[in-house]
Scaffold this motif. Sequence first.
Motif, PDB file in Angstrom:
ATOM      1  N   PRO A   1       0.804  -1.245   0.000  1.00 38.45           N
ATOM      2  CA  PRO A   1       0.000   0.000   0.000  1.00 38.45           C
ATOM      3  C   PRO A   1       0.823   1.275   0.000  1.00 38.45           C
ATOM      4  N   ASP A   2       2.161   1.155  -0.003  1.00 42.51           N
ATOM      5  CA  ASP A   2       3.003   2.343   0.050  1.00 42.51           C
ATOM      6  C   ASP A   2       3.199   3.000  -1.319  1.00 42.51           C
ATOM      7  N   PHE A   3       2.577   2.440  -2.339  1.00 35.19           N
ATOM      8  CA  PHE A   3       2.767   2.973  -3.691  1.00 35.19           C
ATOM      9  C   PHE A   3       1.440   3.466  -4.252  1.00 35.19           C
ATOM     10  N   PRO A   4       1.490   4.347  -5.253  1.00 29.08           N
ATOM     11  CA  PRO A   4       0.259   4.968  -5.785  1.00 29.08           C
ATOM     12  C   PRO A   4      -0.766   3.939  -6.256  1.00 29.08           C
ATOM     13  N   GLU A   5      -2.021   4.309  -6.095  1.00 29.95           N
ATOM     14  CA  GLU A   5      -3.134   3.462  -6.533  1.00 29.95           C
ATOM     15  C   GLU A   5      -3.987   4.263  -7.521  1.00 29.95           C
ATOM     16  N   TYR A   6      -4.473   3.595  -8.565  1.00 30.21           N
ATOM     17  CA  TYR A   6      -5.229   4.269  -9.607  1.00 30.21           C
ATOM     18  C   TYR A   6      -6.646   3.702  -9.700  1.00 30.21           C
ATOM     19  N   ASP A   7      -7.586   4.571  -9.966  1.00 31.61           N
ATOM     20  CA  ASP A   7      -8.991   4.181 -10.044  1.00 31.61           C
ATOM     21  C   ASP A   7      -9.368   3.928 -11.504  1.00 31.61           C
ATOM     22  N   TRP A   8      -9.071   2.727 -11.983  1.00 27.63           N
ATOM     23  CA  TRP A   8      -9.365   2.349 -13.358  1.00 27.63           C
ATOM     24  C   TRP A   8     -10.554   1.395 -13.394  1.00 27.63           C
ATOM     25  N   THR A   9     -11.403   1.533 -14.395  1.00 26.11           N
ATOM     26  CA  THR A   9     -12.561   0.642 -14.532  1.00 26.11           C
ATOM     27  C   THR A   9     -12.114  -0.717 -15.065  1.00 26.11           C
ATOM     28  N   ASP A  10     -13.004  -1.696 -14.969  1.00 30.31           N
ATOM     29  CA  ASP A  10     -12.693  -3.036 -15.492  1.00 30.31           C
ATOM     30  C   ASP A  10     -12.407  -2.983 -16.990  1.00 30.31           C
ATOM     31  N   LEU A  11     -13.159  -2.164 -17.711  1.00 25.94           N
ATOM     32  CA  LEU A  11     -12.944  -2.049 -19.155  1.00 25.94           C
ATOM     33  C   LEU A  11     -11.576  -1.455 -19.459  1.00 25.94           C
ATOM     34  N   GLN A  12     -11.172  -0.457 -18.701  1.00 33.50           N
ATOM     35  CA  GLN A  12      -9.856   0.145 -18.910  1.00 33.50           C
ATOM     36  C   GLN A  12      -8.741  -0.859 -18.619  1.00 33.50           C
ATOM     37  N   LYS A  13      -8.936  -1.675 -17.604  1.00 33.79           N
ATOM     38  CA  LYS A  13      -7.941  -2.708 -17.287  1.00 33.79           C
ATOM     39  C   LYS A  13      -7.864  -3.746 -18.402  1.00 33.79           C
ATOM     40  N   GLN A  14      -9.000  -4.085 -18.988  1.00 33.45           N
ATOM     41  CA  GLN A  14      -8.995  -5.038 -20.101  1.00 33.45           C
ATOM     42  C   GLN A  14      -8.283  -4.447 -21.319  1.00 33.45           C
ATOM     43  N   TYR A  15      -8.461  -3.160 -21.545  1.00 30.99           N
ATOM     44  CA  TYR A  15      -7.741  -2.494 -22.636  1.00 30.99           C
ATOM     45  C   TYR A  15      -6.229  -2.605 -22.424  1.00 30.99           C
ATOM     46  N   ILE A  16      -5.796  -2.400 -21.195  1.00 32.64           N
ATOM     47  CA  ILE A  16      -4.360  -2.486 -20.888  1.00 32.64           C
ATOM     48  C   ILE A  16      -3.829  -3.881 -21.178  1.00 32.64           C
ATOM     49  N   LEU A  17      -4.569  -4.903 -20.728  1.00 32.20           N
ATOM     50  CA  LEU A  17      -4.112  -6.279 -20.892  1.00 32.20           C
ATOM     51  C   LEU A  17      -4.096  -6.705 -22.358  1.00 32.20           C
ATOM     52  N   SER A  18      -5.073  -6.243 -23.137  1.00 35.14           N
ATOM     53  CA  SER A  18      -5.167  -6.680 -24.535  1.00 35.14           C
ATOM     54  C   SER A  18      -4.318  -5.833 -25.472  1.00 35.14           C
ATOM     55  N   SER A  19      -3.944  -4.632 -25.051  1.00 33.09           N
ATOM     56  CA  SER A  19      -3.249  -3.702 -25.949  1.00 33.09           C
ATOM     57  C   SER A  19      -1.919  -4.256 -26.451  1.00 33.09           C
ATOM     58  N   PHE A  20      -1.271  -5.083 -25.663  1.00 33.62           N
ATOM     59  CA  PHE A  20      -0.006  -5.694 -26.077  1.00 33.62           C
ATOM     60  C   PHE A  20      -0.164  -6.404 -27.415  1.00 33.62           C
ATOM     61  N   PHE A  21      -1.269  -7.138 -27.573  1.00 36.02           N
ATOM     62  CA  PHE A  21      -1.460  -7.974 -28.757  1.00 36.02           C
ATOM     63  C   PHE A  21      -1.787  -7.143 -29.996  1.00 36.02           C
ATOM     64  N   TRP A  22      -2.214  -5.893 -29.816  1.00 31.93           N
ATOM     65  CA  TRP A  22      -2.453  -5.026 -30.972  1.00 31.93           C
ATOM     66  C   TRP A  22      -1.144  -4.768 -31.718  1.00 31.93           C
ATOM     67  N   GLY A  23      -0.098  -4.500 -30.962  1.00 35.94           N
ATOM     68  CA  GLY A  23       1.208  -4.293 -31.588  1.00 35.94           C
ATOM     69  C   GLY A  23       1.886  -5.592 -31.964  1.00 35.94           C
ATOM     70  N   TYR A  24       1.689  -6.627 -31.151  1.00 36.59           N
ATOM     71  CA  TYR A  24       2.331  -7.925 -31.352  1.00 36.59           C
ATOM     72  C   TYR A  24       1.929  -8.545 -32.683  1.00 36.59           C
ATOM     73  N   PHE A  25       0.660  -8.404 -33.033  1.00 40.81           N
ATOM     74  CA  PHE A  25       0.155  -8.986 -34.269  1.00 40.81           C
ATOM     75  C   PHE A  25       0.750  -8.300 -35.504  1.00 40.81           C
ATOM     76  N   ILE A  26       0.960  -7.008 -35.422  1.00 40.66           N
ATOM     77  CA  ILE A  26       1.389  -6.219 -36.582  1.00 40.66           C
ATOM     78  C   ILE A  26       2.756  -6.649 -37.109  1.00 40.66           C
ATOM     79  N   THR A  27       3.689  -6.980 -36.213  1.00 40.44           N
ATOM     80  CA  THR A  27       5.087  -7.186 -36.621  1.00 40.44           C
ATOM     81  C   THR A  27       5.493  -8.647 -36.783  1.00 40.44           C
TER      82      THR A  27
END
Length: 485
Positions: free
Chosen positions: A50-76
Amino acid sequence: MTADINKGPLLGQRHLQVFLLFTSIVVNYVAKFNASVAVVAMTDAATTNPDFPEYDWTDLQKQYILSSFFWGYFITQFPGGYLCRRFGAKRTMLLSTLGSSVMGLLPPLCVSWGGWGIYCGIRVVQGFFQGFMFPCVHAHLAAWCPVSERNRLGALANTGIECGTLLSMFISGVIAASSIGWPGLFYVGGGVGLVWCVAWIFLAANEPSQSKFITTEELNYINAEKTVTKELEAGEVQRKVPVPWRAILTSLPLWALVIARSAHSWGFSTLQAEIPSYMKGVLDMDMKKNAFYSALPYLAMWCMSYVYLIVSDVLLNRNILSLTALRKTFNSLALWAPAVGLIAVGFLNQDQTTLAIVLMTANVGVNAGSTIGSALNTIDLSPNYAGILMGIVNSAANVIPILTPLLVGVIVTENESRTQWQIVFIIAAAVFFFGNLFYLIFGRMELQPWDNPDFLLPKSVVDVKPPAEKSEKSELDEKPRKSIT
């Protein structure tokens, strides 16, 4: 033929190159999958430190973060094969891991002012760099692995997938809960990647002949066993050899491999991403909150990858199975057994959670056989174009993890509905079954005629050879050219 072959040192440069490939996959997979732990730690600090910053992200925003890797991964994926052929595996792999590692260091510095959006952007670029990796891995294996050791060394390098996935689950949780908190996930992952890059610069070589440390005995052994049909003498000419795109893209054995790997990707993405959701919704068991249960399937997969490796060595060395029979047998086991297991899981109820965990673990573990079964088939078909083939195959296979969640979202409207989940599992089992069936019928493990560097070489370039050499080999040189039409 009973004379002993001098293979050089017991642990030679070819083994070092395979170890470098193994560790490259590990460090890249740790960077790839640490986001699942990082997102939890960054949005719920009480679960880690708990000594580090915490962010208020929605479930949808978290899913975007997790899936965003594959957007670039597929291209190359596809360009990765071309770059590897144009600039060599050493430079391209260095670019891949260096770029991924630098991107991995940025989130703690940028998220505070850019929020989840900047984290998504970083993940896209990180995936972009990592997309070059597997075409390089296969091209490097083709260059360094003697034919008799290709199966073993290729499988050893690819076990980095299971090891990296497993380590990311265990180590990421420990680091996030430690005194360095969630920023430590990025600093450790990026830092290890940069250390690997230094080792790669000094120890890697595109070809055995370019290595500063290889012995003459090992070099002769590798060159004698290579199945590259013919290398052009002049390096300048080699760079001008056109890629036989038409022959490659109309090759049925290649499309059999594409279908097999895509089928594997569909089934495995269901095993990996959807079964935990099914067990939470239908069986009322949240496996994602239990680190041991979450990691158990990947521990089984890593262990089974070595079991498959040992068994395949015995079967090949004792001539019990040919390479073709071995690949098709292992791929059938890796895809058809989980197909049955997926359907079986769909019929379990809440008082059978232990059996569900056993089945899920067994399904993922048995699926490890697909590495020897089909993942290494690119090198069988064409050592010269292994990187390009891997780019084609991985491009197709990596579309699947983007599509399967969308299909599940359409079918499963109620997470507690066993019937809806059974439809998902039956579809995945059918894809497993028919994808492997196509591979059994049309898959090949023989060198393809278009692997020959002379396959599309203009006649004027071939005529540059000395007359004596030309007349001596004219009959051999004409055969590949005749096969074009």
